[in-house]
Write an enzyme that holds these catalytic residues in place. Structure first.
Site, mmCIF file in Angstrom:
data_model
loop_
_atom_site.group_PDB
_atom_site.id
_atom_site.type_symbol
_atom_site.label_atom_id
_atom_site.label_comp_id
_atom_site.label_asym_id
_atom_site.label_seq_id
_atom_site.Cartn_x
_atom_site.Cartn_y
_atom_site.Cartn_z
ATOM 1 N N ASP A 16 2.616 2.285 73.721
ATOM 2 C CA ASP A 16 4.028 1.920 74.103
ATOM 3 C C ASP A 16 4.099 0.251 74.029
ATOM 4 O O ASP A 16 3.031 -0.240 74.235
ATOM 5 C CB ASP A 16 4.256 2.724 75.628
ATOM 6 C CG ASP A 16 5.346 2.110 76.465
ATOM 7 O OD1 ASP A 16 6.680 2.389 75.634
ATOM 8 O OD2 ASP A 16 5.463 1.641 77.330
ATOM 9 N N ASP A 188 2.498 3.290 80.185
ATOM 10 C CA ASP A 188 2.502 3.114 81.340
ATOM 11 C C ASP A 188 3.549 4.175 82.279
ATOM 12 O O ASP A 188 3.555 4.416 83.649
ATOM 13 C CB ASP A 188 3.393 1.698 81.932
ATOM 14 C CG ASP A 188 4.878 1.605 81.486
ATOM 15 O OD1 ASP A 188 5.736 1.837 82.461
ATOM 16 O OD2 ASP A 188 4.855 1.846 80.328
#
Length: 238
Positions: A16, A188
């Site tokens: 990500d 995250d």
């Protein structure tokens, strides 16, 4: 570092971008501020605008095209075009205005301060295994100095539905020609990154720089394979 599931040998890592490789919150805050300033100066009729006025058009577009949530860049562009049309601009001028807003947005969206430690870790990892970026957002890795580390970048919209849908995870595995179980995804978010990766057959690493307590997080539905608090910990896994 905490392990919750057995890890298989890692042949590639997907990442990500926002809030995984850098702090995205100040970037978005500054970008929204500068876009609003640009819109206010574009036409005196917009001089009183607040962000809520811009969001009104986003809500209308979302009602008309529910799937637009998977392509937030196009969503923003369509919202801008609708705003200009609403205020009487011709189609041609509305298109020009929307393009101008998006050019301004793109510039500020990529004024990202990437930590030196992120550069150092990605450079070392890229020598060991292929790296890929998978993002729901619209940051440009090339524009913020991250492009050289990745074999390719997948973005929600052009490359499939947004995470946690499996589209981009599966596409990454196909393009890498590596079985999903041999790929570690790092992110995250416990839903879009951890749950999305695991449901796609990948291994998942939750990066938790704020040292949150996993079992107290409301978004925990699937445990990651591993939890880390700093990116450099990945070097010990490959």
């Amino acid at each position: 570092m905490h392990f919750y599931r057995p890890l298989s040998p890692i042949k590639a890592i997907t990442f990500d971008l926002d809030d995984t490789l850098y702090d995205n919150h100040p970037v978005i805050d500054k970008t929204e501020e500068e876009v609003l300033r640009f819109v206010r100066e574009y036409d005196p009729r917009f001089s009183h605008f607040e962000n809520n006025d811009l969001y009104t058009f986003r809500h209308i577009v979302a009602e008309q095209e529910p799937d637009i949530c998977h392509d937030i860049t196009r969503w923003r562009w369509l919202s801008s075009k609708m705003m200009f049309c609403h205020y009487g601009y011709s189609k041609e001028d509305a298109l020009k205005g929307a393009d101008a807003i998006m050019a301004h947005f793109t510039y500020w969206r990529n004024q990202i301060e990437v930590p030196v430690s992120t550069h150092e870790t990605l450079a070392l990892l890229a020598k060991k295994v292929p790296l890929v970026a998978i993002t729901n957002g619209n940051a440009e890795p090339e524009a913020c100095g991250l492009g050289d580390y990745f074999q390719f970048v997948l973005k929600a919209g052009p490359d499939g539905r947004s995470k946690p849908f499996c589209d981009m995870y599966r596409l990454a595995a196909q393009r890498l020609e590596i079985e999903p179980h041999a790929i570690l995804h790092v992110g995250d978010n416990l839903i879009t990154d951890v749950e999305g990766a695991i449901k796609s057959g990948m291994q998942a690493c939750w990066i938790n720089p704020c040292n949150k307590t996993l079992m107290k997080e409301k978004d925990v539905r699937l445990l990651p394979h591993v939890e880390i608090s700093q990116l450099a910990s990945l070097l010990s896994l490959v």
